[in-house]
Design an enzyme around this catalytic site. Structure first.
Site, PDB file in Angstrom:
ATOM      1  N   ALA A  68       0.867  -1.181   0.000  1.00 49.69           N
ATOM      2  CA  ALA A  68       0.000   0.000   0.000  1.00 49.69           C
ATOM      3  C   ALA A  68       0.900   1.225   0.000  1.00 49.69           C
ATOM      4  O   ALA A  68       1.724   1.391   0.900  1.00 49.69           O
ATOM      5  CB  ALA A  68      -0.899  -0.008   1.232  1.00 49.69           C
ATOM      6  N   ALA A 113       4.112   4.070   3.457  1.00 51.98           N
ATOM      7  CA  ALA A 113       3.765   2.879   2.678  1.00 51.98           C
ATOM      8  C   ALA A 113       3.931   1.646   3.563  1.00 51.98           C
ATOM      9  O   ALA A 113       4.388   1.759   4.708  1.00 51.98           O
ATOM     10  CB  ALA A 113       4.669   2.768   1.453  1.00 51.98           C
ATOM     11  N   LYS A 114       3.562   0.492   3.073  1.00 51.39           N
ATOM     12  CA  LYS A 114       3.777  -0.757   3.829  1.00 51.39           C
ATOM     13  C   LYS A 114       3.635  -1.947   2.893  1.00 51.39           C
ATOM     14  O   LYS A 114       2.840  -1.900   1.944  1.00 51.39           O
ATOM     15  CB  LYS A 114       2.735  -0.884   4.952  1.00 51.39           C
ATOM     16  CG  LYS A 114       3.168  -1.811   6.056  1.00 51.39           C
ATOM     17  CD  LYS A 114       4.049  -1.067   7.033  1.00 51.39           C
ATOM     18  CE  LYS A 114       4.483  -1.922   8.183  1.00 51.39           C
ATOM     19  NZ  LYS A 114       5.177  -1.084   9.195  1.00 51.39           N
ATOM     20  N   THR A 115       4.382  -2.995   3.188  1.00 57.01           N
ATOM     21  CA  THR A 115       4.250  -4.248   2.439  1.00 57.01           C
ATOM     22  C   THR A 115       3.805  -5.345   3.390  1.00 57.01           C
ATOM     23  O   THR A 115       4.351  -5.472   4.497  1.00 57.01           O
ATOM     24  CB  THR A 115       5.603  -4.647   1.798  1.00 57.01           C
ATOM     25  OG1 THR A 115       5.924  -3.696   0.782  1.00 57.01           O
ATOM     26  CG2 THR A 115       5.542  -6.034   1.189  1.00 57.01           C
TER      27      THR A 115
END
Ligand code: NAD
Length: 430
Positions: A68, A113-115
């Site tokens: 995201a 952001a992030k994974t």
């Protein structure tokens, strides 16, 4: 092998109104930002969902991942990589949103952001016929996943459009895999010692920030750290380092829980020995201290309770059980909306995640800013930067909370949203 339970669960998250969404709506009302513009602060700018195919010991594995990209108004997308069996798209969006708030609240020139990579390590043990705790097996599995991930995102990582870091289930070794793909020291932070661009103190940074927040709260309350009673949920990167710093400063760690069990000792748990034990055995279970149920763990009388494990662990029921003065959120959104309401009504102060666990991203920003310096910053310099950035902005949020008569949780979101919104307007985005 399909490592997870598939896309259906991957898309799912129970809590439709998350704490950050509720806070952003409330803040927009306070700041008179039109509700339709609140959506631009809530929604991610970009979302990627992909299937990776790492090869583990000759067996192809299908692993779902998503990233995201929440907001890049204030700088490049920044946020950790989580590997866990219960990762979902909704959770990843929430974590990315928190990164935007966190980087703005601590005045870093970065976005959010992030994974999330969905992988069930217990299932992998079963499939590959492994028994007991096997750190070498786990490391090789995660490396295989990260190699595929880094390859998948190579272009974006090389251009530093997104600069990842460790989160739950990943650490320095996994970040080294990203460096090995890009050969660019600034393409990833949280790299291990010796890998070009690594930063002394980065591994301990989030835990140090949590420790510093407890110290600052104690000062504000006229308490001495010596003899303060602390309990902590989670003994991984954040939990173990925070506990070691607190113990060194004289606090008594009376209770610790992780995914496999809980320990309670009124006289204090030997966290230095526990830390060695967990490295060998993978969890606190079986350590030489009295074992406890989760109810006993949550009910222990303490001055500070530190959730440093998973999200949504501090529910309504847990909030009723806690016998503490203050909650310092080491984990990301450990407290649910209802849990937060109960804590507020009981007069228990909560230092929210977006400030309490920001030590990691503050250090990451230093690592990103000094990628090729051969004269390293010292650990002490990095910790001093964390204290300055975290301390200054915690004071700003406390003052805002007092001035407006709102919770610190809401005040932290307010300070962050003011900064993000202003920048989005300066870009002409809203
Ligand atoms: P980690 O993987 O190193 O450790 C996680 C810990 O949580 C382990 O001790 C594990 O046993 C425990 N745990 C897992 N499930 C549990 C459960 N159901 N009940 C109790 N304990 C459980 O992860 P970490 O890096 O320490 O991250 C912990 C939290 O802190 C996460 O919310 C993460 O997003 C947040 N965080 C991490 C960093 C960082 O730099 N690593 C930075 C900011 C925030």
């Amino acid at each position: 092998m399909n490592s997870g339970v598939g896309l259906q669960r991957f898309f799912h998250r129970d809590e439709t109104l998350s704490r950050s969404i509720r806070n952003i709506h409330d803040v927009c009302e306070l700041l008179e930002i039109p509700q339709e513009q609140a959506e631009t602060l809530i929604d991610p700018q970009d979302m990627h969902i992909y299937r990776l195919h790492p090869n583990i010991g000759g067996t192809p594995v299908a692993v779902w991942g998503c990233t995201a990209f929440h907001n890049r108004a204030r700088g490049t997308y920044k946020g950790g990589i989580r590997i866990s069996d219960d990762v979902s798209v909704g959770e990843t969006m929430e974590l990315a949103r928190l990164m935007t708030l966190k980087t703005a609240l601590t005045e870093l020139e970065l976005g959010g952001a992030k994974t999330g990579i969905q992988f069930d390590m217990r299932e992998a043990y079963a499939i590959f016929g492994k028994t007991g705790y096997d750190p070498r097996f786990e490391a090789s599995v995660k490396r295989a996943i990260m190699r595929e991930y880094a390859h998948h995102y190579r272009g974006m990582l090389e251009r530093k459009r997104y600069v990842p870091a460790p989160d739950m289930g990943t650490g320095p070794s996994e970040m080294a895999v990203i460096y090995d793909e890009t050969k660019s020291p600034a393409s990833v932070t949280g790299k291990p010692e010796g890998v070009p661009g690594w930063l002394p103190g980065r591994a301990e940074a989030t835990g140090y920030g949590v420790f510093y927040v407890v110290r600052k709260c104690a000062e504000k309350r006229g308490q001495k750290l010596e003899g303060l009673r602390i309990s902590i949920q989670g003994f991984g990167n954040v939990g173990s380092h925070a506990t070691l710093f607190l113990k060194e400063a004289g606090a008594i760690i009376v209770a610790i829980a992780d995914k496999d069990g809980a320990l309670v000792d009124e006289n204090g748990i030997d966290v230095v020995a526990l830390s060695q034990y967990v490295k060998k055995n993978g969890s606190v279970k079986g350590f030489d201290a009295p074992a406890a149920s989760m109810e006993e763990f949550f009910s222990v009388k303490t001055n500070y309770f530190i959730p440093a494990a998973i999200n949504d662990s501090l529910t309504e029921d847990v909030a009723k059980m806690l016998d503490t003065e203050c909650v310092v959120e080491g984990a990301n959104f450990p407290t649910t909306c209802k849990g937060m309401d109960i804590l507020t009504s009981r007069g228990i102060e909560v230092i929210p995640d977006i400030i309490a666990n920001s030590g990691g991203v503050i250090a990451s920003c230093e690592e990103y800013t000094h990628p090729t310096s051969t004269r390293k910053l010292t650990k002490e310099q990095v910790f001093a930067t964390i204290e300055k950035s975290l301390g200054r902005n915690l004071d700003i949020a406390w003052a805002e909370a007092e001035k407006r008569g709102i919770t610190l949780d809401l005040a932290c979101t307010l300070v962050a949203i003011q900064r993000v919104y202003l920048t989005m307007r300066n870009h002409g985005w809203c």
